[in-house]
Design a protein around this motif. Structure first.
Motif, PDB file in Angstrom:
ATOM      1  N   HIS A 143      72.291  75.750  32.761  1.00 23.46           N
ATOM      2  CA  HIS A 143      71.383  76.883  32.958  1.00 23.46           C
ATOM      3  C   HIS A 143      69.979  76.323  33.173  1.00 23.46           C
ATOM      4  CE1 HIS A 143      73.982  80.092  31.031  1.00 23.46           C
ATOM      5  NE2 HIS A 143      74.567  79.001  30.555  1.00 23.46           N
ATOM      6  N   ASN A 173      75.961  74.598  27.528  1.00 25.61           N
ATOM      7  CA  ASN A 173      76.820  74.954  26.400  1.00 25.61           C
ATOM      8  C   ASN A 173      78.210  74.352  26.574  1.00 25.61           C
ATOM      9  OD1 ASN A 173      74.745  76.638  25.379  1.00 25.61           O
ATOM     10  ND2 ASN A 173      75.397  78.297  26.738  1.00 25.61           N
ATOM     11  N   GLY A 227      78.486  78.538  22.212  1.00 27.86           N
ATOM     12  CA  GLY A 227      78.051  79.682  23.021  1.00 27.86           C
ATOM     13  C   GLY A 227      78.537  79.656  24.453  1.00 27.86           C
ATOM     14  N   ASP A 287      72.311  83.478  37.766  1.00 27.55           N
ATOM     15  CA  ASP A 287      73.089  84.067  36.672  1.00 27.55           C
ATOM     16  C   ASP A 287      73.013  85.579  36.791  1.00 27.55           C
ATOM     17  OD1 ASP A 287      73.903  85.058  34.013  1.00 27.55           O
ATOM     18  OD2 ASP A 287      73.807  82.953  33.427  1.00 27.55           O
ATOM     19  N   ASN A 294      73.345  87.724  34.552  1.00 25.63           N
ATOM     20  CA  ASN A 294      72.504  88.199  33.447  1.00 25.63           C
ATOM     21  C   ASN A 294      71.268  87.309  33.408  1.00 25.63           C
ATOM     22  OD1 ASN A 294      74.366  90.189  32.283  1.00 25.63           O
ATOM     23  ND2 ASN A 294      75.646  88.390  31.943  1.00 25.63           N
ATOM     24  N   HIS A 323      78.567  73.909  33.595  1.00 21.13           N
ATOM     25  CA  HIS A 323      77.374  74.350  34.326  1.00 21.13           C
ATOM     26  C   HIS A 323      76.138  74.127  33.467  1.00 21.13           C
ATOM     27  CE1 HIS A 323      78.888  77.746  31.976  1.00 21.13           C
ATOM     28  NE2 HIS A 323      77.626  78.118  31.823  1.00 21.13           N
ATOM     29  N   GLU A 356      80.588  80.721  27.373  1.00 24.35           N
ATOM     30  CA  GLU A 356      81.416  81.884  27.718  1.00 24.35           C
ATOM     31  C   GLU A 356      82.321  81.597  28.902  1.00 24.35           C
ATOM     32  OE1 GLU A 356      78.765  85.109  28.530  1.00 24.35           O
ATOM     33  OE2 GLU A 356      77.855  84.983  26.546  1.00 24.35           O
ATOM     34  N   VAL A 357      81.828  80.821  29.844  1.00 24.27           N
ATOM     35  CA  VAL A 357      82.611  80.505  31.048  1.00 24.27           C
ATOM     36  C   VAL A 357      83.021  79.033  30.974  1.00 24.27           C
ATOM     37  CG1 VAL A 357      82.596  80.369  33.563  1.00 24.27           C
ATOM     38  CG2 VAL A 357      81.398  82.243  32.425  1.00 24.27           C
TER      39      VAL A 357
HETATM   40  P1  AMP Z   1      77.769  80.063  29.254  1.00 28.25           P
HETATM   41  O1  AMP Z   1      77.632  81.004  28.079  1.00 28.25           O
HETATM   42  O2  AMP Z   1      76.920  78.832  29.103  1.00 28.25           O
HETATM   43  O3  AMP Z   1      79.220  79.762  29.541  1.00 28.25           O
HETATM   44  O4  AMP Z   1      77.155  80.822  30.472  1.00 28.25           O
HETATM   45  C1  AMP Z   1      77.928  81.584  31.350  1.00 28.25           C
HETATM   46  C2  AMP Z   1      76.981  82.397  32.181  1.00 28.25           C
HETATM   47  O5  AMP Z   1      77.656  82.887  33.301  1.00 28.25           O
HETATM   48  C3  AMP Z   1      76.405  83.611  31.430  1.00 28.25           C
HETATM   49  O6  AMP Z   1      74.997  83.490  31.316  1.00 28.25           O
HETATM   50  C4  AMP Z   1      76.812  84.787  32.324  1.00 28.25           C
HETATM   51  O7  AMP Z   1      75.793  85.742  32.444  1.00 28.25           O
HETATM   52  C5  AMP Z   1      77.093  84.110  33.641  1.00 28.25           C
HETATM   53  N1  AMP Z   1      78.039  84.823  34.497  1.00 28.25           N
HETATM   54  C6  AMP Z   1      79.230  85.352  34.148  1.00 28.25           C
HETATM   55  N2  AMP Z   1      79.812  85.930  35.218  1.00 28.25           N
HETATM   56  C7  AMP Z   1      78.983  85.734  36.268  1.00 28.25           C
HETATM   57  C8  AMP Z   1      79.027  86.103  37.640  1.00 28.25           C
HETATM   58  N3  AMP Z   1      80.057  86.764  38.170  1.00 28.25           N
HETATM   59  N4  AMP Z   1      77.979  85.741  38.433  1.00 28.25           N
HETATM   60  C9  AMP Z   1      76.934  85.074  37.917  1.00 28.25           C
HETATM   61  N5  AMP Z   1      76.840  84.705  36.624  1.00 28.25           N
HETATM   62  C10 AMP Z   1      77.847  85.028  35.802  1.00 28.25           C
END
Ligand code: AMP
Length: 139
Positions: A101, A86, A92, A30, A32, A99, A94-95
């Protein structure tokens, strides 16, 4: 999927720091790091949420988490780890590409507050169980 950031990482169009790749899934760090060693385990197939995965892909993601957790513990000297998954912005996410974590944890690291505790009465638990079971029986 064309504009999905994880699909782009999987296709190699934008950088990712991979520790594993196979036919069904990839594992990369990740960007972050909630904690040092924070991994993302993502299916190659683009679906948004866990329940949209077919059983084989869902099992594969779970299996990878079990297989890679000991290496994360070993490399980071963590005391434990969270598997976090998520689904939907309300949860929560975001993507919108499914996936898991895998986040290393240390005793008293204080990283997460977790979900709120709310002690429920037995009647409420029974009512909720019934509503979910009824919904399941109609699917
Ligand atoms: P979620 O909130 O469960 O959708 O987690 C999405 C995760 O993707 C977040 O923790 C972001 O930090 C991570 N993320 C977003 N863009 C990238 C990227 N380019 N490379 C690696 N991780 C990413």
């Amino acid at each position: 999927m064309e504009n999905c950031i994880f699909c782009k990482i999987i296709r190699g169009e934008i950088p990712g720091t991979f520790v594993h790749e196979d036919k069904q899934a990839v594992i990369f760090l990740d960007i972050n790091q909630a904690a040092k060693g924070h991994l993302l385990i993502a299916s190659r197939v683009h679906v948004e949420q866990w329940h949209e995965l077919d059983e084989d892909n869902a099992s594969h993601l779970a299996r990878l988490a079990a297989q890679w957790a000991p290496a994360v513990l070993d490399a980071t000297k963590a005391d434990g780890y969270n598997l976090l998954q998520n689904n939907g912005p309300a949860a929560g996410q975001e993507v919108p590409h499914v996936h898991l974590h895998l986040i290393p944890r240390w005793t008293r690291d204080g990283y997460f507050g977790g979900v709120p505790d709310r002690m429920a009465q037995p009647d409420e638990l029974r009512e909720t169980a019934m509503a979910i079971s009824e919904a399941k029986s109609t699917q």
